[in-house]
Design a protein around this motif. Structure first.
Motif, PDB file in Angstrom:
ATOM      1  N   LYS A 115       0.816  -1.215   0.000  1.00  0.00           N
ATOM      2  CA  LYS A 115       0.000   0.000   0.000  1.00  0.00           C
ATOM      3  C   LYS A 115       0.847   1.262   0.000  1.00  0.00           C
ATOM      4  O   LYS A 115       0.380   2.334  -0.372  1.00  0.00           O
ATOM      5  N   GLU A 116       2.149   1.153   0.379  1.00  0.00           N
ATOM      6  CA  GLU A 116       3.021   2.315   0.370  1.00  0.00           C
ATOM      7  C   GLU A 116       3.497   2.677  -1.046  1.00  0.00           C
ATOM      8  O   GLU A 116       3.988   3.785  -1.274  1.00  0.00           O
ATOM      9  N   ALA A 117       3.376   1.752  -1.980  1.00  0.00           N
ATOM     10  CA  ALA A 117       3.806   2.026  -3.354  1.00  0.00           C
ATOM     11  C   ALA A 117       2.891   3.075  -3.981  1.00  0.00           C
ATOM     12  O   ALA A 117       1.702   3.161  -3.672  1.00  0.00           O
ATOM     13  N   ALA A 118       3.463   3.877  -4.881  1.00  0.00           N
ATOM     14  CA  ALA A 118       2.655   4.868  -5.591  1.00  0.00           C
ATOM     15  C   ALA A 118       1.646   4.161  -6.493  1.00  0.00           C
ATOM     16  O   ALA A 118       1.930   3.086  -7.037  1.00  0.00           O
ATOM     17  N   LEU A 119       0.480   4.786  -6.652  1.00  0.00           N
ATOM     18  CA  LEU A 119      -0.572   4.186  -7.483  1.00  0.00           C
ATOM     19  C   LEU A 119      -0.067   3.922  -8.897  1.00  0.00           C
ATOM     20  O   LEU A 119      -0.380   2.892  -9.497  1.00  0.00           O
ATOM     21  N   GLU A 120       0.721   4.840  -9.431  1.00  0.00           N
ATOM     22  CA  GLU A 120       1.237   4.672 -10.790  1.00  0.00           C
ATOM     23  C   GLU A 120       2.061   3.398 -10.913  1.00  0.00           C
ATOM     24  O   GLU A 120       1.901   2.609 -11.852  1.00  0.00           O
ATOM     25  N   ASP A 121       2.943   3.151  -9.927  1.00  0.00           N
ATOM     26  CA  ASP A 121       3.768   1.950  -9.969  1.00  0.00           C
ATOM     27  C   ASP A 121       2.943   0.697  -9.703  1.00  0.00           C
ATOM     28  O   ASP A 121       3.171  -0.357 -10.317  1.00  0.00           O
ATOM     29  N   ALA A 122       1.997   0.797  -8.768  1.00  0.00           N
ATOM     30  CA  ALA A 122       1.131  -0.353  -8.473  1.00  0.00           C
ATOM     31  C   ALA A 122       0.347  -0.756  -9.718  1.00  0.00           C
ATOM     32  O   ALA A 122       0.204  -1.947 -10.031  1.00  0.00           O
ATOM     33  N   THR A 123      -0.149   0.249 -10.438  1.00  0.00           N
ATOM     34  CA  THR A 123      -0.934  -0.040 -11.657  1.00  0.00           C
ATOM     35  C   THR A 123      -0.061  -0.684 -12.721  1.00  0.00           C
ATOM     36  O   THR A 123      -0.455  -1.674 -13.353  1.00  0.00           O
ATOM     37  N   GLN A 124       1.156  -0.134 -12.928  1.00  0.00           N
ATOM     38  CA  GLN A 124       2.042  -0.716 -13.932  1.00  0.00           C
ATOM     39  C   GLN A 124       2.408  -2.159 -13.596  1.00  0.00           C
ATOM     40  O   GLN A 124       2.398  -3.040 -14.462  1.00  0.00           O
ATOM     41  N   GLY A 125       2.746  -2.392 -12.338  1.00  0.00           N
ATOM     42  CA  GLY A 125       3.096  -3.752 -11.943  1.00  0.00           C
ATOM     43  C   GLY A 125       1.933  -4.705 -12.096  1.00  0.00           C
ATOM     44  O   GLY A 125       2.091  -5.845 -12.549  1.00  0.00           O
ATOM     45  N   TRP A 126       0.731  -4.228 -11.743  1.00  0.00           N
ATOM     46  CA  TRP A 126      -0.471  -5.083 -11.834  1.00  0.00           C
ATOM     47  C   TRP A 126      -0.794  -5.406 -13.294  1.00  0.00           C
ATOM     48  O   TRP A 126      -1.116  -6.538 -13.633  1.00  0.00           O
ATOM     49  N   LEU A 127      -0.697  -4.408 -14.173  1.00  0.00           N
ATOM     50  CA  LEU A 127      -0.957  -4.647 -15.594  1.00  0.00           C
ATOM     51  C   LEU A 127       0.048  -5.640 -16.180  1.00  0.00           C
ATOM     52  O   LEU A 127      -0.294  -6.453 -17.042  1.00  0.00           O
ATOM     53  N   HIS A 128       1.263  -5.558 -15.739  1.00  0.00           N
ATOM     54  CA  HIS A 128       2.268  -6.518 -16.206  1.00  0.00           C
ATOM     55  C   HIS A 128       1.880  -7.938 -15.789  1.00  0.00           C
ATOM     56  O   HIS A 128       1.989  -8.887 -16.586  1.00  0.00           O
ATOM     57  N   LEU A 129       1.393  -8.094 -14.559  1.00  0.00           N
ATOM     58  CA  LEU A 129       0.957  -9.416 -14.094  1.00  0.00           C
ATOM     59  C   LEU A 129      -0.219  -9.928 -14.920  1.00  0.00           C
ATOM     60  O   LEU A 129      -0.277 -11.104 -15.276  1.00  0.00           O
ATOM     61  N   VAL A 130      -1.157  -9.043 -15.216  1.00  0.00           N
ATOM     62  CA  VAL A 130      -2.337  -9.443 -15.993  1.00  0.00           C
ATOM     63  C   VAL A 130      -1.923  -9.910 -17.385  1.00  0.00           C
ATOM     64  O   VAL A 130      -2.426 -10.918 -17.895  1.00  0.00           O
ATOM     65  N   ALA A 131      -0.998  -9.169 -18.014  1.00  0.00           N
ATOM     66  CA  ALA A 131      -0.535  -9.554 -19.349  1.00  0.00           C
ATOM     67  C   ALA A 131       0.141 -10.924 -19.312  1.00  0.00           C
ATOM     68  O   ALA A 131      -0.051 -11.755 -20.202  1.00  0.00           O
TER      69      ALA A 131
END
Length: 629
Positions: free
Chosen positions: A553-569
């Motif tokens: 939860k301490e990660a920035a939303l921008e980084d959390a979103t990028q990491g999550w999208l990478h996992l989804v792909a």
């Protein structure tokens, strides 16, 4: 034995040349042709091409050249009759019985073609004559250009009872041939024969080669039937032919689609507006044979229907007829016009751009089926909702292809769940005065930022070990619920086999559909109420020093979103790789055209997914990190 020309044409219409050749050598589509290594000689670079539109293959290396029949003869070492027999089996056709009068019948067919050509030229000449004044005035009112009149061979049948009959007799055509061609009618009471078409605007109907085989006539005066078609003849069977089929087939290759209108004038109006890939059935609902012809032209024909009750019924009939025939990649779309408007009206009043907008917004078959069933059901009580669901599942039962059926069942069940939730929230009035209703609908209409690479709607097999990736897909969203504002559909489509993760996943979906402005604290509160936050704690680990830090939860939303999208792909890639393995295994066990199509689709999907992981440039900077993912 000699084979009837129409039988050979039907084989070629049902068996794609690229599919046939693709059983022997891998082909790659390049523009309007396919290319690959020649199956007739050893080569390292492709010099072999297949032209599906023109129906031939050619090798620039060894000079091999031919059509469907020649390919089977050369690759399987069989005779001409044996090649025809094997192609007929692939096409699902019965071999014609040997007929001692077969040659005579073929000669008669050739003669009938000549008779129809004579009739077409005579009708065309009558349109330019004094007798055709009213017909020319009608075309002028409908704004049909001289170029279209010539292109479509439009003509006129005078009102005289035997004008065509006398003209053809003068050219040496017998009454028997005219009768067999469907041009004249012989009364049962023995009176003299007379012309079938009188005082009508005439539209020649061509076969796959463009040869005139029948006519459609529009009454210009009072007549019991506004439109009249030729009867079935040795040349013409209306359920097996589409108006403008030969010309539209060529144009469909360029356009990438084919448009199915309701009538002759609609096809002509569409062609004049630049939509030359338009066809029409001949006064009946689209038949199974016509659907197969359409799928040879394009994978998803667009049914462009009038915006009235009759047009809606025609759409329903077409959708029902298509269900048993659906295959991977083969479906229908439906462009429904405004009420009381047909394509000709729309183009004349608002221009080609308005027509293009309607076509671009064509509904997929799944959407039309949903609307069709919802229209016929009251859905207020649990029993009524159960009946609605049963009706949707009964549609799926009609789909003979197992893969298509499974995807439709999953699609309808997902949509039923979402729709039921939306209805429940509306009925309970659970939204505050300042909160937008139909929150789920708002999410569903978010622009899909994945384009074609959405999360697959089918679950990954249990044998696939996603491990930590599955946990992170959920933990990241729990810690950063704002991700759902843009990627709700991608999240909802994820399928999990871990019981704990699945319960957590369903709970997050339920919370997101009923609550807005979610943050970590509110998500934690709602999960705790459901006794599920302990699941989050169970799977959450101290990952500050690992590659999983973006989920915290301490990660920035921008980084959390990028990491999550990478996992989804990557999740999608695993699923596509599994699909490919299953398709390869199915083809090895049962070499059928359907299994070959599935393999091609799986290969294409995996190729399109290559390199589609999230862009990780600058990943971690927003969180104050310089660590790569």
């Amino acid at each position: 034995m000699a084979f009837p020309p129409h039988f050979l044409e039907e084989i070629k219409a049902r068996v794609g040349l690229s599919d046939l050749v693709g059983r022997r050598t891998k082909l790659t589509k390049k523009g309007r042709e396919y290319s690959g290594l020649c199956p007739f000689h050893n080569e390292k670079s492709p010099s072999f091409t297949v032209n599906e539109e023109k129906g031939f293959y050619h090798c620039f290396g060894c000079g091999a050249h031919g059509d469907h029949v020649e390919f089977v003869k050369q690759t399987e070492g069989v005779s001409f009759p044996e090649a025809i027999e094997r192609l007929a089996d692939l096409a699902g056709l019965q071999m014609p019985a040997q007929d001692p009068h077969e040659k005579q019948q073929q000669q008669k067919s050739a003669t009938l073609h000549e008779v129809m050509d004579l009739a077409a030229k005579w009708f065309s000449a009558q349109l330019s004559s004094q007798a055709g004044t009213a017909a020319r005035a009608y075309l002028e009112r409908r704004k049909v250009s001289d170029q279209a009149v010539s292109q479509f061979g439009i003509g006129f049948a005078p009102s005289a009872r035997t004008a065509l009959k006398e003209a053809l007799l003068a050219r040496g055509v017998t009454e028997n041939l005219m009768m067999e061609a469907g041009l004249i009618i012989q009364p049962d009471d023995g009176r003299p024969s007379y012309d079938r078409f009188r005082d009508r605007l005439m539209f020649p109907i061509g076969d796959r080669q463009g040869r005139v085989i029948a006519f459609g006539g529009r009454a210009l005066g009072d007549a019991p039937a506004k439109y009249l078609n030729s009867p079935d003849t040795p040349l013409f069977h209306k359920g097996h032919i589409l108006y403008n089929m030969a010309s539209a087939r060529r144009k469909a290759f360029d356009a990438g689609n084919v448009i199915v209108a309701e009538g002759y004038m609609d096809v002509i109006a569409l062609a004049e507006a630049g939509f030359e890939q338009a066809v029409a059935p001949l006064g009946t609902a689209v038949t199974e044979d016509q659907l197969r012809i359409l799928w040879k032209m394009a994978p998803e024909p667009i049914m462009c229907l009038d915006g009235d009750a009759a047009g809606w019924r025609a759409a329903q009939r077409a959708s029902e007829r298509a269900l048993p025939l659906l295959m991977p990649g083969k479906s229908l779309r439906f462009a429904l016009l405004p009420e009381g408007v047909d394509p000709d009206d729309l183009i004349k009043s608002e221009g080609p751009r308005a027509m293009a907008d309607i076509l671009n917004k064509a509904l997929p078959l799944s959407e039309l089926l949903w609307k069709k069933e919802l229209e016929g059901h009251a859905v207020k009580t649990p029993e009524q909702k159960a009946a609605f669901e049963r009706s949707l599942m009964s549609l799926c039962d009609q789909m003979e292809d197992q893969t298509v059926r499974d995807y439709y069942i999953k699609h309808f069940k997902d949509r039923l769940w979402r729709w039921s939730r939306e209805q429940s929230f509306q009925q309970k009035g659970s939204y505050s005065a300042g909160k937008k209703p139909e929150r789920f609908g708002r999410f569903a209409n978010q622009k899909n930022k994945f384009g074609k690479n959405q999360v697959a709607e089918t679950p990954i097999a249990k044998s696939t070990k996603m491990g930590r990736r599955e946990e992170l897909l959920l933990i990241t969203v729990v810690n950063h619920p704002e991700i759902l504002e843009s990627y709700f559909d991608e999240f909802a489509a994820i399928q999990l086999f871990s019981a704990d993760l699945d319960r957590l996943h369903n709970a997050i979906i339920e919370i997101a559909t009923s609550e807005s402005d979610l943050d970590y604290d509110r998500m934690k509160h709602h999960l705790t109420k459901r006794s599920l936050f302990s699941v989050v704690e169970k799977f959450s680990k101290d990952t500050s020093g690992s590659l999983d830090w973006f989920a915290e939860k301490e990660a920035a939303l921008e980084d959390a979103t990028q990491g999550w999208l990478h996992l989804v792909a990557r999740y999608e890639r695993v699923k596509l790789e599994q699909d490919l393995k299953v398709a390869q295994k199915n083809l090895e066990q049962d070499v059928t055209r359907e299994n070959l199509d599935r393999l091609k689709l799986a290969q294409k999907a995996l190729q399109e997914a290559e390199g589609n992981e999230a862009d990780l440039d600058g990943f971690g900077v927003a969180s104050g990190r310089n660590t790569g993912f």
